[in-house]
Scaffold this motif. Structure first.
Motif, PDB file in Angstrom:
ATOM      1  N   ALA A  53       2.729  -7.984  -0.337  1.00 17.85           N
ATOM      2  CA  ALA A  53       3.450  -8.153   0.938  1.00 17.85           C
ATOM      3  C   ALA A  53       4.591  -7.143   1.058  1.00 17.85           C
ATOM      4  N   ASP A  54       5.275  -6.893  -0.059  1.00 17.86           N
ATOM      5  CA  ASP A  54       6.373  -5.919  -0.045  1.00 17.86           C
ATOM      6  C   ASP A  54       5.853  -4.524   0.299  1.00 17.86           C
TER       7      ASP A  54
ATOM      8  N   ASN B 220       3.130  -3.743   1.972  1.00 18.08           N
ATOM      9  CA  ASN B 220       2.796  -3.739   3.402  1.00 18.08           C
ATOM     10  C   ASN B 220       4.043  -3.546   4.253  1.00 18.08           C
ATOM     11  N   GLU B 221       5.107  -4.232   3.864  1.00 17.26           N
ATOM     12  CA  GLU B 221       6.344  -4.181   4.616  1.00 17.26           C
ATOM     13  C   GLU B 221       6.978  -2.786   4.550  1.00 17.26           C
TER      14      GLU B 221
ATOM     15  N   SER C 108       7.638  -0.890   7.918  1.00 20.38           N
ATOM     16  CA  SER C 108       9.031  -0.728   8.381  1.00 20.38           C
ATOM     17  C   SER C 108       9.509   0.720   8.226  1.00 20.38           C
TER      18      SER C 108
END
Lengths: 288, 288, 288, 288
Positions: free
Chosen positions: C186-187, C189-190, C194
């Motif tokens: 998830a990190d 992907n973020e 971002s």
């Protein structure tokens, strides 16, 4: 109830031939012998009856399988050397290993009573496992056997010192362990001699050297033949006549199978007994 | 006598792990049993004492190695089935085969006297060889066992007819052979019945079916669980908790090991004893 | 110059048949591909031309060896699955592995020019090694393939983030490594979204899923047939008529060999393409 | 998409190390080369371009893998000899075989154009299979190589006679076969000479002897060193210093890799090039 529709299952049997022209060592080891030693109260550090029983079983294996040229045993292990030219059981690994292990076990259990007349066997019975290892050259084979004999020496010196400290010196196990931690061979010899008056060199050869079993012929003068180092180089495969093979077989069957406790690390053992590596029977000694 | 310069020989040991998640059958066979039969005057066509001795030895193997889920024996052979999930001895082939063969041999020799009190053993002693074969699916495994049991039936019918012709009909071996050449099962049944009044179906089950050994739990209604055909499809590897494994072990150790003479070709045997293929212990039957 | 006295050397050839009725995966890996990537300036994190070339080579292997039922490729590796019923080359391991590796290599080198028209090959040329692994059940086989595809996903997400930090974020290798240390999926992907406006889910499927190659037939409704889980349980070995085998062969040769980038971890892929695990060709799709 | 639940599949990879201290021969054979010969119109009985291409590919294999001490090729086969002391890839069989086969194939395809500039490759491309065979002694290894070279001679004499009868004598294949049936070497020589004026002894050495590839150093006087027969007997394993190993590596990398067509059955080839069996680089010849 036709059987044919099931026979395809034979295809699942995988071949396991051992590489030709290599020395086959089948090594047999006692299973859970630490427990065995306790259960049957084997003497420490060596139980002569137990070693003799191992030797009896090993001798029977060699008598049963003349393709074995030498066996070396120490503690609860035995190594059986098949000559590199053997084609016994088409050199199938499982067949060789299981036959040696079964013959060894069978004789061990059968002969138990003669060696331990006062100690009946009980369940679980003594058992052994085994495996085959290949050595391509005489040097590799001799190094394997030297490794086992050096191991015998190292362990026996340690155990002799350890159990003297306990049995004669009144130490606990832990104390004895600490007393020997970091000691060299010379130190252990010294402890044995100064504390207990034991000259390690005078300990029985069977404890210090283990046991070696082979067919016995007249010893040979080393100078009179090719020594071990050059045998590997001989042209192979040697094809000899059927008659010659028959003669060899007869002579081999007449040879005594002896158990001895000799140094097999040095050359002399091999130089004086060329038949062990050449697989050519020697001269039967004249009876006196 | 430093050992280190010899230790390189350990590199010659080759690994021999058996493929995971496959059924391991270790098959043990008597060596030179034709000679044995003659030497110890085994009865023909079946010697009940000899078969019972085989069963005693096999039972001891299963008691010693709980990873064995089933054994099937006929004549001088025995097949031991390790559940496909076993990791005993890291699935090393030599270790598994030699341990089974040694345990079998040890018990065979030890128990000889109870089964043959009047016939002492003599050299060469009885020995066995062995090998491991892998079966990837339950179908393959059951077909292997069916093959052995069908073989048992075929041989026993032949031998029963053959020895009746000799022992009851007064024929020579050659004559009996010729009398049976080309006959079908029905013909042999007919010969037995019409000539000697023997109803083959009433022969002892141990002769007709061989012997099957397994841990016994309460029989199960086939409809109540997945039958044998679908067990292969279950997700693997099943990971169960340590506690569950411990519980299984305890229950297994309480189960009786039984020797029976059942049809293992048809589904019923398997459907009613799901623990044999699932390796999950069943219910211990209540004592009456 | 008679040849016969040398022919004994054939005895040194050891058999190497693979256990029947198990899935054979031949896995091919690029040798020293890190150097290759640098030498030929492959794009980071994925070079589409290089992946297409791998796929071209793999497709040729499948066209050449119809016994292969599926292939899965990622990065510089490719896994070829032979159906468990195959008897190609009597299932000899060396023959299977070397043939797959040679066919793959041959096509890789031959097709290099079409995929890298501006980058001529130079010494040392690209090469691959290979090995065979057996999987006894469909579950084991699918878990192997799932392992490779999960690995593809994990590596690609990392590499996409890593090279974005470098190529778009201006970081040094060390900095990028530190930025990603300990991050979860998830990190990553973020970070991608971002910092660089990259939606990882929209990355090309070939990068995220790798490539799967198989013969294509009409997709099947999962409900209409036994799903993958139960195929293992079907009676074996299936004996079909020669005519049926010939028909299968013909249909197989008409099927298109497709390269796709699908999820092979979930059941759907397998349920809709039962021919991959059953080895029974499906329906050839009608041309539109 | 955690990967860990799939990783158990790595347990299915079986080890395949080759026995230490034995000579490893990796033999590469062309697949379906009879078809290849027809398709690309190779000249009969020998196509010099095709042989040169085989030699080019084999030379590249030796350049890439310095552990190979010698290679021998004839027709569409090539044997690569790894020195018995090699530990390349931990002696894993699949890795060694697949690497040799892949490197050979890669170079064969890449160099096709230089040897057949007018004959473009087409599908299916040329491919090779391979396998490893172990030879425990120098005598076994030399007998293997002698077997291949004797085979080369026997086949080439036959083929030369056969194709002369067809190409020069106008016979059909069947007729030529019958004309040669039962003939000895002397007869074939005679047919070649009396019918077509061909002196077989003057045929190109590459056709009569095949090709041998090795690293070249200054030839040695046989009397000056231990000859091949005794090398096996040297103590093993030889431990040499890292520096010595580095020096050897450097010298080896400077040596020219030569393709020649010499008699490798007789001792002379080996006696004058002791480095091939000893693995100790010789003297780099001075440039003139």
């Amino acid at each position: 109830m036709a059987n044919s529709r099931f026979e395809y299952v034979r295809n699942f049997e995988q071949p396991d031939p051992l590489l030709p022209n290599t020395w086959i060592v089948v090594r047999v080891d006692g299973r859970a012998f630490t427990k065995m030693c306790a259960k049957y109260k084997f003497e420490k550090p060596n139980d002569r009856r137990a070693l003799d029983l191992m030797n009896t079983a090993a001798k029977a294996v060699i008598a049963d399988l003349p393709e074995i040229t030498l066996a070396y045993g120490v503690s609860d292990e035995y190594s059986f050397v098949f000559h590199k030219s053997t084609n016994l059981f088409e050199r199938r690994s499982s067949k060789l290993v299981s036959t040696v292990v079964s013959t060894f076990t069978s004789n061990y259990v059968y002969s138990w009573f003669s060696h331990f007349p006062d100690t009946p066997l009980s369940f679980p019975l003594p058992t052994f496992d085994g495996r085959a290892v290949l050595y391509p050259t005489i040097q590799n084979l001799r190094d394997y056997l030297s490794w086992r004999q050096a191991d015998c020496h190292i362990n026996n010196l340690y155990n002799t010192a350890f159990w003297s400290l306990i049995q004669l010196g009144g130490m606990e196990n832990k104390e004895a362990e600490q007393a020997l931690a970091g000691t060299l061979a010379a130190d252990k010899n010294e402890i044995l001699f100064s504390k207990f008056g034991i000259n390690y060199n005078r300990e029985p050869e069977i404890f210090k050297k283990g046991s070696v079993i082979f067919r016995d012929y007249e010893l040979v003068e080393p100078a009179s033949h090719n020594t071990a180092e050059t045998v590997d180089a001989q042209a192979e495969p040697v094809q000899q006549s059927k008659k010659q093979t028959e003669n060899d077989k007869k002579r081999r069957s007449k040879a005594a199978i002896v158990v001895d406790h000799l140094d097999i690390i040095k050359d002399e053992f091999w130089d004086r007994r060329p038949w062990i590596l050449s697989n050519k029977p020697g001269k039967i000694p004249k009876e006196v």
